[in-house]
Design an enzyme around this catalytic site. Structure first.
Site, PDB file in Angstrom:
ATOM      1  CG  ASP A   1      10.537  -7.895  -5.350  1.00 22.99           C
ATOM      2  OD1 ASP A   1      10.120  -7.283  -4.355  1.00 22.99           O
ATOM      3  OD2 ASP A   1      10.509  -7.431  -6.511  1.00 22.99           O
ATOM      4  NE  ARG A  21      -6.638  -4.990  10.991  1.00 25.59           N
ATOM      5  CZ  ARG A  21      -7.535  -4.641  10.065  1.00 25.59           C
ATOM      6  NH1 ARG A  21      -7.649  -3.392   9.707  1.00 25.59           N
ATOM      7  NH2 ARG A  21      -8.316  -5.566   9.534  1.00 25.59           N
ATOM      8  CB  CYS A  75       9.369  -1.949  -3.401  1.00 27.06           C
ATOM      9  SG  CYS A  75      10.101  -0.375  -3.882  1.00 27.06           S
ATOM     10  CD  GLU A 109      -0.309   0.992   3.417  1.00 27.24           C
ATOM     11  OE1 GLU A 109      -0.136   2.095   2.877  1.00 27.24           O
ATOM     12  OE2 GLU A 109      -0.419   0.832   4.647  1.00 27.24           O
ATOM     13  CG  HIS A 169      11.045  -2.676  -7.515  1.00 29.29           C
ATOM     14  ND1 HIS A 169      10.020  -2.714  -6.587  1.00 29.29           N
ATOM     15  CD2 HIS A 169      11.438  -3.978  -7.676  1.00 29.29           C
ATOM     16  CE1 HIS A 169       9.806  -3.963  -6.225  1.00 29.29           C
ATOM     17  NE2 HIS A 169      10.653  -4.745  -6.862  1.00 29.29           N
TER      18      HIS A 169
END
Length: 280
Positions: free
Chosen positions: A132, A71, A76, A46, A115
């Site tokens: 990953d 929570r 990445c 997210e 990334h």
């Protein structure tokens, strides 16, 4: 007074409980595969910090507080730094690498290295592995793959292979490809040049705050489940089922987006955050 070893052990215990892993804690391929898949299914992808133009902290304590105890999920840099720390605690040797996401372009060099992925050494195994847990997409890795060009690997119903890509640089350029209905699609390209923490801090700041970053304009969330994959893009909810069928629908308003994040993704969105993307 708690020493660093006690803290690391406590963090590892909490992390493994968070991902639901009660299997071996040996630095072997079985554990690497099991923890990789467990992490991916437990901690959602997210971008809610970036959607607020906030660069998420990459400090280990903050990652544990957010992704393990809070929570929440992350993208990445957060996901793979947390995963790397756990793997090192389990006895693996881990290096972080940077990649250029190539989805949507045929020109690798047109994309910055935004990334992060991991290069993992398993004790007693001469082959390095690529791992990953932070790509998020339904075409992301479900487990580690050996750093070998050519062979196809399948894990949890997903097919991948690594290939060498042509380029003008002095280092070998690797491409991670996913098997799709229309053939092999390159997800990202990387070299084995280490991507240090300072590099991650710069890329993290860019992705979370730059006005051209897609992560700053609308909420994203993704979650891999034993039965398929969930993806939220703005108010569009896409569910990919185990048989490959896909269902899509638009969520009605910010309140429904918040409920879906909570119920389907396991994410408690920050209080006061307007989850509707801005109109341009």
């Amino acid at each position: 007074m708690t020493d660093q070893h006690d803290t690391a052990d406590s963090d590892l215990d909490a992390y493994l409980a968070r991902i639901g892993w009660d299997g071996p804690r040996r630095p072997d391929l079985e554990t690497l595969r099991g923890v990789h898949l467990a992490h991916q299914r437990a901690i959602p992808f997210e971008n809610l910090d970036a959607f607020q133009r906030i660069a998420p902290s990459l400090d280990p304590a903050d990652l544990t507080a957010k992704l393990v105890h809070g929570r929440r999920g992350g993208y990445c840099f957060e996901q793979n730094l947390l995963f790397a720390r756990a793997l090192r605690s389990l006895g693996f040797e881990v290096a972080t690498l940077g990649a250029r996401v190539t989805v949507g372009t045929d020109i690798v060099e047109s994309r910055p290295r935004t990334h992060m992925l991991l290069h993992v050494l398993v004790p007693g195994d001469p082959r390095p592995y690529i791992a990953d847990v932070g790509f998020g997409s339904v075409t992301g890795l479900a487990g580690p793959v050996p750093l070998l060009a050519g062979p196809e690997f399948e894990d949890a119903g997903r097919r991948h292979r690594l290939v060498h890509l042509p380029h003008a640089g002095p280092l070998e350029l690797w491409g991670l490809q996913a098997g799709t209905e229309s053939g092999w699609a390159t997800q990202y390209a990387f070299t084995l040049d280490p991507f240090e923490h300072a590099d991650a801090e710069v890329s993290n700041w860019y992705v979370a705050t730059h006005p051209r970053s897609p992560f700053t304009h609308r909420p994203y969330a993704q979650r891999t489940t034993p039965d398929g994959h969930l993806a939220l893009d703005a108010r569009r909810l896409v569910e990919t089922h185990a048989d490959g069928t896909v269902t899509e629908r638009d969520l009605a308003d910010a309140a429904e987006i918040r409920r879906v994040l909570d119920d389907r993704f396991g994410i408690t969105a920050p209080d006061g955050l307007d989850l509707l993307p801005a109109k341009h």
